[in-house]
Design an enzyme around this catalytic site. Structure first.
Site, PDB file in Angstrom:
ATOM      1  N   ASP A 199       7.748   4.398 -11.856  1.00  0.00           N
ATOM      2  CA  ASP A 199       6.403   4.676 -11.354  1.00  0.00           C
ATOM      3  C   ASP A 199       5.650   5.769 -12.112  1.00  0.00           C
ATOM      4  O   ASP A 199       5.350   6.829 -11.572  1.00  0.00           O
ATOM      5  CB  ASP A 199       6.456   5.032  -9.870  1.00  0.00           C
ATOM      6  CG  ASP A 199       6.921   3.873  -9.011  1.00  0.00           C
ATOM      7  OD1 ASP A 199       6.615   2.730  -9.350  1.00  0.00           O
ATOM      8  OD2 ASP A 199       7.602   4.128  -8.006  1.00  0.00           O
ATOM      9  N   GLU A 213       3.743   0.064 -13.758  1.00  0.00           N
ATOM     10  CA  GLU A 213       2.937  -0.636 -12.764  1.00  0.00           C
ATOM     11  C   GLU A 213       1.633   0.063 -12.402  1.00  0.00           C
ATOM     12  O   GLU A 213       0.635  -0.578 -12.131  1.00  0.00           O
ATOM     13  CB  GLU A 213       3.811  -0.803 -11.515  1.00  0.00           C
ATOM     14  CG  GLU A 213       3.106  -1.175 -10.271  1.00  0.00           C
ATOM     15  CD  GLU A 213       2.598  -2.594 -10.284  1.00  0.00           C
ATOM     16  OE1 GLU A 213       1.982  -2.985  -9.294  1.00  0.00           O
ATOM     17  OE2 GLU A 213       2.791  -3.315 -11.267  1.00  0.00           O
ATOM     18  N   ASN A 214       1.651   1.388 -12.389  1.00  0.00           N
ATOM     19  CA  ASN A 214       0.465   2.148 -11.957  1.00  0.00           C
ATOM     20  C   ASN A 214      -0.069   3.064 -13.048  1.00  0.00           C
ATOM     21  O   ASN A 214      -0.749   4.038 -12.755  1.00  0.00           O
ATOM     22  CB  ASN A 214       0.812   2.959 -10.703  1.00  0.00           C
ATOM     23  CG  ASN A 214       1.112   2.061  -9.530  1.00  0.00           C
ATOM     24  OD1 ASN A 214       0.317   1.201  -9.170  1.00  0.00           O
ATOM     25  ND2 ASN A 214       2.283   2.223  -8.936  1.00  0.00           N
ATOM     26  N   ASN A 259       3.484  -5.540  -8.394  1.00  0.00           N
ATOM     27  CA  ASN A 259       2.432  -6.316  -7.743  1.00  0.00           C
ATOM     28  C   ASN A 259       1.032  -6.087  -8.319  1.00  0.00           C
ATOM     29  O   ASN A 259       0.128  -6.869  -8.072  1.00  0.00           O
ATOM     30  CB  ASN A 259       2.418  -6.054  -6.234  1.00  0.00           C
ATOM     31  CG  ASN A 259       2.214  -4.593  -5.896  1.00  0.00           C
ATOM     32  OD1 ASN A 259       2.932  -3.722  -6.390  1.00  0.00           O
ATOM     33  ND2 ASN A 259       1.257  -4.316  -5.045  1.00  0.00           N
ATOM     34  N   HIS A 260       0.831  -5.036  -9.119  1.00  0.00           N
ATOM     35  CA  HIS A 260      -0.489  -4.785  -9.702  1.00  0.00           C
ATOM     36  C   HIS A 260      -0.624  -5.336 -11.126  1.00  0.00           C
ATOM     37  O   HIS A 260      -1.619  -5.078 -11.794  1.00  0.00           O
ATOM     38  CB  HIS A 260      -0.802  -3.287  -9.721  1.00  0.00           C
ATOM     39  CG  HIS A 260      -0.899  -2.668  -8.369  1.00  0.00           C
ATOM     40  ND1 HIS A 260      -1.705  -3.165  -7.378  1.00  0.00           N
ATOM     41  CD2 HIS A 260      -0.269  -1.592  -7.835  1.00  0.00           C
ATOM     42  CE1 HIS A 260      -1.585  -2.419  -6.292  1.00  0.00           C
ATOM     43  NE2 HIS A 260      -0.707  -1.467  -6.544  1.00  0.00           N
ATOM     44  N   HIS A 277       7.986   1.700  -6.626  1.00  0.00           N
ATOM     45  CA  HIS A 277       6.872   1.422  -5.731  1.00  0.00           C
ATOM     46  C   HIS A 277       6.902   2.259  -4.451  1.00  0.00           C
ATOM     47  O   HIS A 277       6.031   2.147  -3.626  1.00  0.00           O
ATOM     48  CB  HIS A 277       6.802  -0.083  -5.360  1.00  0.00           C
ATOM     49  CG  HIS A 277       5.528  -0.458  -4.660  1.00  0.00           C
ATOM     50  ND1 HIS A 277       4.380  -0.784  -5.337  1.00  0.00           N
ATOM     51  CD2 HIS A 277       5.218  -0.554  -3.344  1.00  0.00           C
ATOM     52  CE1 HIS A 277       3.421  -1.080  -4.470  1.00  0.00           C
ATOM     53  NE2 HIS A 277       3.901  -0.942  -3.257  1.00  0.00           N
ATOM     54  N   HIS A 320       6.098   4.598  -1.758  1.00  0.00           N
ATOM     55  CA  HIS A 320       4.956   5.454  -1.426  1.00  0.00           C
ATOM     56  C   HIS A 320       5.415   6.727  -0.727  1.00  0.00           C
ATOM     57  O   HIS A 320       4.793   7.761  -0.846  1.00  0.00           O
ATOM     58  CB  HIS A 320       3.968   4.707  -0.525  1.00  0.00           C
ATOM     59  CG  HIS A 320       3.232   3.633  -1.252  1.00  0.00           C
ATOM     60  ND1 HIS A 320       1.887   3.679  -1.489  1.00  0.00           N
ATOM     61  CD2 HIS A 320       3.666   2.479  -1.822  1.00  0.00           C
ATOM     62  CE1 HIS A 320       1.513   2.607  -2.165  1.00  0.00           C
ATOM     63  NE2 HIS A 320       2.584   1.860  -2.369  1.00  0.00           N
TER      64      HIS A 320
END
Length: 186
Positions: A8, A39-40, A67-68, A175, A177
């Protein structure tokens, strides 16, 4: 084999920290292979071709996603041609790119599988079925296999860890959070 997994990388600050710190970290720890979840990386949503180039220049061998991945359409052609950027293996088979790869290092081959969880996510194929399919393909060439389980719920990551106990080298979750200390040696 010394494998470094960084999960991440988020936004500009995360990219700057990675590109500034990774080369010396690889040298200091004598890392043979580096995996990063990107991913981010693009302002918290997705990955751009420029982000990927930054990561590869800093010493990253493989970038996993989640997912992004489809939020940055400019990455789609790169997914089709770049074997070192993975999208989750449980996307439909006609999706651009691949969910797994085998990579040569100076000390042997490494297999990497990228999966996406289903809890609190958009509908997606079963990650357990997908990992079985991908494992069959990778086991022919290597027993060193790393799985990035990109999922919302830690329980789903833990379930994958137990499912793959004895079948892969490591299952690593991205992922999250809410940070947890769910480390397990199985």
């Amino acid at each position: 084999m010394n494998i470094l997994f960084i999960g991440d990388v988020v936004g500009k600050i995360g990219r700057e920290m990675l590109t500034k710190s990774l080369p010396s970290l690889i040298d200091k720890m004598e890392v043979d292979f580096t995996i990063v979840n990107g991913e981010n990386a693009a302002a918290g949503f997705g990955l751009t071709p420029d982000n990927a180039a930054e990561f590869f220049s800093a010493g990253v061998n493989v970038i996993t996603t989640g997912n992004h991945i489809w939020r940055r359409p400019e990455l789609v052609s790169r997914l089709m041609n770049e074997k070192a950027i993975l999208r989750p293996a449980n996307y439909p088979p006609f999706s651009p790119g691949s969910g797994r790869g085998i990579y040569e290092t100076k000390v042997g081959k490494v297999g990497v599988i990228n999966l996406l969880g289903r809890i609190f996510m958009d509908p997606i194929d079963c990650p357990f079925t997908a990992v079985d399919r991908e494992l069959d393909r990778l086991k022919v060439e290597t027993n060193v296999i790393i799985v990035d389980m990109h999922a919302e719920a830690t329980s789903e990551k833990i379930a994958m860890g137990y499912y793959l106990d004895g079948k892969v080298s490591a299952v690593l979750g991205t992922h999250t959070h809410v940070q947890t200390a769910d480390e397990r040696i199985l």
